[in-house]
Design a protein around this motif. Structure first.
Motif, PDB file in Angstrom:
ATOM      1  N   GLN A 137      24.030  -3.346  27.934  1.00  0.00           N
ATOM      2  CA  GLN A 137      23.234  -2.403  28.697  1.00  0.00           C
ATOM      3  C   GLN A 137      21.813  -2.904  28.916  1.00  0.00           C
ATOM      4  OE1 GLN A 137      24.508   0.226  30.320  1.00  0.00           O
ATOM      5  NE2 GLN A 137      22.489   0.245  31.288  1.00  0.00           N
ATOM      6  N   ASN A 154      22.747  10.404  22.837  1.00  0.00           N
ATOM      7  CA  ASN A 154      23.699  10.471  23.953  1.00  0.00           C
ATOM      8  C   ASN A 154      23.329   9.537  25.110  1.00  0.00           C
ATOM      9  OD1 ASN A 154      26.212  11.596  24.671  1.00  0.00           O
ATOM     10  ND2 ASN A 154      25.242  12.922  26.180  1.00  0.00           N
ATOM     11  N   GLU A 155      22.528   8.485  24.791  1.00  0.00           N
ATOM     12  CA  GLU A 155      22.175   7.507  25.802  1.00  0.00           C
ATOM     13  C   GLU A 155      23.037   6.249  25.617  1.00  0.00           C
ATOM     14  OE1 GLU A 155      19.392   6.257  22.421  1.00  0.00           O
ATOM     15  OE2 GLU A 155      20.834   7.823  22.966  1.00  0.00           O
ATOM     16  N   VAL A 156      23.258   5.510  26.708  1.00  0.00           N
ATOM     17  CA  VAL A 156      24.043   4.279  26.640  1.00  0.00           C
ATOM     18  C   VAL A 156      23.129   3.145  26.189  1.00  0.00           C
ATOM     19  CG1 VAL A 156      25.505   2.671  27.895  1.00  0.00           C
ATOM     20  CG2 VAL A 156      25.536   5.099  28.498  1.00  0.00           C
ATOM     21  N   GLU A 189      32.147   3.321  25.284  1.00  0.00           N
ATOM     22  CA  GLU A 189      31.620   4.371  24.412  1.00  0.00           C
ATOM     23  C   GLU A 189      31.467   3.938  22.958  1.00  0.00           C
ATOM     24  OE1 GLU A 189      32.756   8.605  25.993  1.00  0.00           O
ATOM     25  OE2 GLU A 189      34.596   7.404  25.876  1.00  0.00           O
ATOM     26  N   SER A 198      27.976  -2.161  24.225  1.00  0.00           N
ATOM     27  CA  SER A 198      27.892  -0.998  25.101  1.00  0.00           C
ATOM     28  C   SER A 198      28.479   0.204  24.367  1.00  0.00           C
ATOM     29  CB  SER A 198      28.664  -1.264  26.396  1.00  0.00           C
ATOM     30  OG  SER A 198      28.691  -0.130  27.227  1.00  0.00           O
ATOM     31  N   TYR A 199      27.613   1.159  24.034  1.00  0.00           N
ATOM     32  CA  TYR A 199      28.090   2.339  23.314  1.00  0.00           C
ATOM     33  C   TYR A 199      27.087   3.475  23.473  1.00  0.00           C
ATOM     34  CZ  TYR A 199      25.052   0.681  19.408  1.00  0.00           C
ATOM     35  OH  TYR A 199      24.009   0.249  18.617  1.00  0.00           O
ATOM     36  N   VAL A 200      27.502   4.642  23.037  1.00  0.00           N
ATOM     37  CA  VAL A 200      26.664   5.833  23.172  1.00  0.00           C
ATOM     38  C   VAL A 200      25.880   6.044  21.881  1.00  0.00           C
ATOM     39  CG1 VAL A 200      26.622   8.312  23.603  1.00  0.00           C
ATOM     40  CG2 VAL A 200      28.290   6.865  24.792  1.00  0.00           C
ATOM     41  N   PRO A 240      31.817   6.440  31.650  1.00  0.00           N
ATOM     42  CA  PRO A 240      32.557   5.772  30.569  1.00  0.00           C
ATOM     43  C   PRO A 240      33.866   5.186  31.088  1.00  0.00           C
ATOM     44  CG  PRO A 240      32.699   8.155  30.348  1.00  0.00           C
ATOM     45  CD  PRO A 240      31.717   7.890  31.445  1.00  0.00           C
ATOM     46  N   HIS A 270      30.410   1.909  31.544  1.00  0.00           N
ATOM     47  CA  HIS A 270      30.023   1.514  30.187  1.00  0.00           C
ATOM     48  C   HIS A 270      31.131   1.869  29.205  1.00  0.00           C
ATOM     49  CE1 HIS A 270      29.298   5.533  28.371  1.00  0.00           C
ATOM     50  NE2 HIS A 270      29.083   5.897  29.623  1.00  0.00           N
TER      51      HIS A 270
END
Length: 301
Positions: free
Chosen positions: A66, A59-61, A47, A53-55, A91, A45
């Protein structure tokens, strides 16, 4: 006990792959068998690639990519009969995403990677799930209206991307004397732009819209410029693994051909998204609508 050298084993594995037409990871198994044995799938994924697609804050993707990837994971759980399948999130960056898929560290890369014919020599791609165009993000008062206005100025793009290749080729062929900064990711690219080190940021339009949403004052920034290319986004997986590719494509196609894709798209491109709850205001294009009606894995370049 007789031991076999790692080099000989690697050669034997490569030969077996050629004979059977099946891709093998580090442990010598096709992807689904590897997942079955480990009871784990490794997902690559990004970040900071909002909204794909990011955090997130917890702190979840998260992201559009996703959400689609989760459909594939569900299909893998059903296929392997592992409802408790563990998901390992890894990541990746523009620089390491292909090697990590090739060497078996990542089973499926669910980010924002463009399907290019040149990349097909290294990895396989799922059906395309989005089509973007490459443009520029700049301040409204920068005076930059199109790529020709970049002559003699500093521009930022992401390292290892189609945009970097196009920008460098343009600079060389048109003698524009641009200074090109190659950022490692969108986070670094945004900081470079916001701090004034670059006058414009070249990347895919929808990802630049995401970058804009993360700036201190999104209304200060505008997308400009004649599109330089069309980018077909697909998930990456190892080459020559037809069983896994079919599972991935079937899971994605089922969603894209159903009304569910409209709600999923609106969630990330038409409604406010975290972390700043800013609306991208990026309606589904006719090109993407046609793609969802008839999914395919064709590269546009």
């Amino acid at each position: 006990m007789k031991t076999t050298s790692p080099f000989v084993s690697a050669l034997a594995l490569a030969a077996l792959s050629l004979v059977t037409g099946v891709s093998y990871g580090q442990d010598g198994q096709p992807t689904l068998a590897k997942i079955q044995t480990a009871n784990m799938i490794a997902i690559g994924h990004r970040e900071t690639s909002v909204p794909f697609s990011y955090v997130g804050a917890n702190n979840e993707v998260i992201g559009f990519s996703q959400d689609l990837c989760n459909k594939v994971i569900d299909a893998v759980k059903a296929k392997t009969k592992h409802p408790d399948l563990r998901v390992r999130f890894i990541p990746v960056t523009s620089q390491n995403r292909i090697p990590l898929v090739q060497n078996g560290t990542v089973d499926l890369e669910c980010g924002v990677t463009t399907n290019l014919t040149s990349r097909q020599n290294q990895v396989a791609f799922s059906d395309t799930f989005f089509v973007a165009t490459t443009r520029l993000l700049t301040k409204k008062d920068s005076g930059i209206k199109d790529f020709s206005d970049l002559a003699g100025k500093t521009v930022v793009t992401n390292q290892g991307t189609t945009s970097e290749r196009i920008l460098r080729k343009m600079n060389e062929e048109k003698k524009m004397n641009m200074s090109i900064i190659s950022a490692k990711d969108y986070g670094e690219g945004r900081v470079t732009l916001e701090t004034g080190r670059a006058v414009a940021y070249m990347m895919d339009d929808v990802l630049l819209a995401g970058t804009r949403s993360l700036t201190a004052k999104p209304s200060d920034w505008v997308l400009v410029g004649t599109p330089q290319s069309s980018e077909a986004y697909g998930f990456m997986l190892r080459k020559d693994d037809p069983e896994f590719k079919k599972l991935v494509d079937d899971a994605m196609s089922q969603v894209m051909k159903s009304p569910e894709i409209n709600a999923m798209y609106d969630k990330w491109f038409v409604k406010p998204v975290p972390p700043k709850n800013i609306n991208f205001d990026f309606p589904m294009s006719d090109t993407v609508k046609k793609l969802y009606a008839d999914p395919n894995d064709k590269a546009l370049e």
